[in-house]
Design a protein around this motif. Structure first.
Motif, PDB file in Angstrom:
ATOM      1  N   GLN A 163     -85.175 -23.639  15.441  1.00  0.00           N
ATOM      2  CA  GLN A 163     -84.968 -24.504  14.280  1.00  0.00           C
ATOM      3  C   GLN A 163     -85.215 -23.762  12.976  1.00  0.00           C
ATOM      4  O   GLN A 163     -84.452 -23.903  12.026  1.00  0.00           O
ATOM      5  CB  GLN A 163     -85.890 -25.723  14.357  1.00  0.00           C
ATOM      6  N   MET A 164     -86.283 -22.959  12.930  1.00  0.00           N
ATOM      7  CA  MET A 164     -86.680 -22.279  11.696  1.00  0.00           C
ATOM      8  C   MET A 164     -85.870 -21.034  11.378  1.00  0.00           C
ATOM      9  O   MET A 164     -85.625 -20.742  10.217  1.00  0.00           O
ATOM     10  CB  MET A 164     -88.154 -21.871  11.766  1.00  0.00           C
ATOM     11  N   ARG A 165     -85.558 -20.261  12.395  1.00  0.00           N
ATOM     12  CA  ARG A 165     -84.890 -18.962  12.236  1.00  0.00           C
ATOM     13  C   ARG A 165     -85.636 -18.036  11.269  1.00  0.00           C
ATOM     14  O   ARG A 165     -85.068 -17.532  10.292  1.00  0.00           O
ATOM     15  CB  ARG A 165     -83.450 -19.138  11.757  1.00  0.00           C
ATOM     16  N   PRO A 166     -86.940 -17.773  11.532  1.00  0.00           N
ATOM     17  CA  PRO A 166     -87.683 -16.889  10.636  1.00  0.00           C
ATOM     18  C   PRO A 166     -87.268 -15.430  10.818  1.00  0.00           C
ATOM     19  O   PRO A 166     -86.728 -15.062  11.857  1.00  0.00           O
ATOM     20  CB  PRO A 166     -89.136 -17.094  11.065  1.00  0.00           C
ATOM     21  N   ALA A 167     -87.557 -14.630   9.812  1.00  0.00           N
ATOM     22  CA  ALA A 167     -87.288 -13.194   9.910  1.00  0.00           C
ATOM     23  C   ALA A 167     -88.279 -12.544  10.870  1.00  0.00           C
ATOM     24  O   ALA A 167     -87.931 -11.632  11.613  1.00  0.00           O
ATOM     25  CB  ALA A 167     -87.381 -12.544   8.534  1.00  0.00           C
ATOM     26  N   VAL A 168     -89.537 -13.029  10.846  1.00  0.00           N
ATOM     27  CA  VAL A 168     -90.596 -12.452  11.668  1.00  0.00           C
ATOM     28  C   VAL A 168     -91.416 -13.584  12.283  1.00  0.00           C
ATOM     29  O   VAL A 168     -91.731 -14.561  11.604  1.00  0.00           O
ATOM     30  CB  VAL A 168     -91.531 -11.534  10.837  1.00  0.00           C
ATOM     31  N   ALA A 169     -91.749 -13.437  13.556  1.00  0.00           N
ATOM     32  CA  ALA A 169     -92.629 -14.383  14.243  1.00  0.00           C
ATOM     33  C   ALA A 169     -93.736 -13.599  14.932  1.00  0.00           C
ATOM     34  O   ALA A 169     -93.499 -12.510  15.450  1.00  0.00           O
ATOM     35  CB  ALA A 169     -91.851 -15.205  15.264  1.00  0.00           C
ATOM     36  N   VAL A 170     -94.933 -14.161  14.929  1.00  0.00           N
ATOM     37  CA  VAL A 170     -96.084 -13.539  15.562  1.00  0.00           C
ATOM     38  C   VAL A 170     -96.706 -14.530  16.534  1.00  0.00           C
ATOM     39  O   VAL A 170     -96.865 -15.708  16.194  1.00  0.00           O
ATOM     40  CB  VAL A 170     -97.140 -13.116  14.505  1.00  0.00           C
ATOM     41  N   VAL A 171     -97.043 -14.050  17.719  1.00  0.00           N
ATOM     42  CA  VAL A 171     -97.793 -14.849  18.685  1.00  0.00           C
ATOM     43  C   VAL A 171     -99.143 -14.160  18.852  1.00  0.00           C
ATOM     44  O   VAL A 171     -99.215 -13.025  19.313  1.00  0.00           O
ATOM     45  CB  VAL A 171     -97.056 -14.957  20.043  1.00  0.00           C
ATOM     46  N   ASP A 172    -100.200 -14.855  18.453  1.00  0.00           N
ATOM     47  CA  ASP A 172    -101.552 -14.295  18.464  1.00  0.00           C
ATOM     48  C   ASP A 172    -102.436 -15.196  19.321  1.00  0.00           C
ATOM     49  O   ASP A 172    -102.855 -16.244  18.889  1.00  0.00           O
ATOM     50  CB  ASP A 172    -102.083 -14.237  17.035  1.00  0.00           C
ATOM     51  N   SER A 173    -102.656 -14.859  20.506  1.00  0.00           N
ATOM     52  CA  SER A 173    -102.303 -13.651  21.208  1.00  0.00           C
ATOM     53  C   SER A 173    -101.499 -14.011  22.453  1.00  0.00           C
ATOM     54  O   SER A 173    -101.566 -15.136  22.919  1.00  0.00           O
ATOM     55  CB  SER A 173    -103.562 -12.877  21.570  1.00  0.00           C
ATOM     56  N   ILE A 174    -100.804 -13.048  22.995  1.00  0.00           N
ATOM     57  CA  ILE A 174     -99.928 -13.282  24.144  1.00  0.00           C
ATOM     58  C   ILE A 174    -100.723 -13.794  25.352  1.00  0.00           C
ATOM     59  O   ILE A 174    -100.185 -14.513  26.184  1.00  0.00           O
ATOM     60  CB  ILE A 174     -99.097 -12.015  24.481  1.00  0.00           C
ATOM     61  N   GLN A 175    -102.012 -13.486  25.417  1.00  0.00           N
ATOM     62  CA  GLN A 175    -102.836 -13.972  26.536  1.00  0.00           C
ATOM     63  C   GLN A 175    -103.035 -15.480  26.506  1.00  0.00           C
ATOM     64  O   GLN A 175    -103.408 -16.073  27.503  1.00  0.00           O
ATOM     65  CB  GLN A 175    -104.229 -13.308  26.551  1.00  0.00           C
ATOM     66  N   THR A 176    -102.817 -16.100  25.349  1.00  0.00           N
ATOM     67  CA  THR A 176    -102.985 -17.555  25.253  1.00  0.00           C
ATOM     68  C   THR A 176    -101.671 -18.297  25.477  1.00  0.00           C
ATOM     69  O   THR A 176    -101.665 -19.517  25.591  1.00  0.00           O
ATOM     70  CB  THR A 176    -103.550 -17.964  23.879  1.00  0.00           C
ATOM     71  N   ALA A 177    -100.566 -17.569  25.527  1.00  0.00           N
ATOM     72  CA  ALA A 177     -99.254 -18.195  25.712  1.00  0.00           C
ATOM     73  C   ALA A 177     -99.055 -18.596  27.165  1.00  0.00           C
ATOM     74  O   ALA A 177     -99.560 -17.952  28.076  1.00  0.00           O
ATOM     75  CB  ALA A 177     -98.149 -17.229  25.274  1.00  0.00           C
ATOM     76  N   LEU A 178     -98.308 -19.691  27.355  1.00  0.00           N
ATOM     77  CA  LEU A 178     -97.976 -20.080  28.714  1.00  0.00           C
ATOM     78  C   LEU A 178     -96.585 -20.680  28.752  1.00  0.00           C
ATOM     79  O   LEU A 178     -96.083 -21.207  27.758  1.00  0.00           O
ATOM     80  CB  LEU A 178     -99.005 -21.046  29.295  1.00  0.00           C
TER      81      LEU A 178
END
Length: 181
Positions: free
Chosen positions: A136-151
């Protein structure tokens, strides 16, 4: 376990079928190397000279960067400063934090004097929801902090499990390549 001979050491990990849509789409044809070299790449500068130097002149659209280090050494602070600089330059950026609340990140941003209408913060850690937001947003840059918390629902295990980290990272990487994010 057939390796160590101990009981109750094996953990079942159930992999669900990947997105059927992904398998059914037409494959992108290969490109001649000469055509790739001719295409200019506009790197996204973090406006931090040393960081840009380390990553070869700035972030490459569609690229993935893994920032690692010991807890508490400033990875999240560095990333927030980087995103703040990119947002100040007029590019939309989104920071997904599975470890800190929006308020914690907001306090850090205030301390660092980061304020931009192009910097978005989210506590979402479900990869499918992150991808929906990014679509939806189409940002130039995205950060996931941190990958260990992603599921992801693609793997039936807890966050931080090797399978979860691997699948989550692969899904985010695929999105980044497809969307030049």
């Amino acid at each position: 376990c057939t390796e160590c001979g101990k009981w109750n050491t094996l953990v079942e990990e159930v992999y669900r079928d990947r997105d059927v849509q992904r398998r059914s789409r037409a494959a992108k044809p290969p490109v001649k190397v000469g055509k790739i070299a001719e295409a200019p790449v506009t790197r996204v500068s973090g406006e931090m000279t040393e960081f840009d130097r380390v990553v070869g002149g700035g972030l490459v659209p569609g690229g993935v960067l893994l920032l690692g280090g010991h807890p508490g050494i400033g990875k999240s602070t560095l990333v927030l400063q980087l995103l703040g600089n990119i947002a100040r330059a007029g590019r939309s950026v989104c920071y997904f934090s599975g470890e800190e609340s929006e308020q914690q990140i907001g306090m850090r941003a205030s301390r660092l004097q980061i304020d931009s209408d192009d910097l978005y913060i989210s506590n979402e850690n479900q990869v499918e929801d992150i991808l929906s937001i990014l679509n939806q947003m189409r940002p130039a840059v995205a950060v996931v902090d941190s990958i260990q918390t992603a599921l992801t629902d693609q793997v039936d295990s807890l966050p931080g499990n090797v399978s979860q980290v691997r699948e989550s990272a692969a899904m985010l990487q695929q999105f980044g390549k497809e969307q030049d994010c």
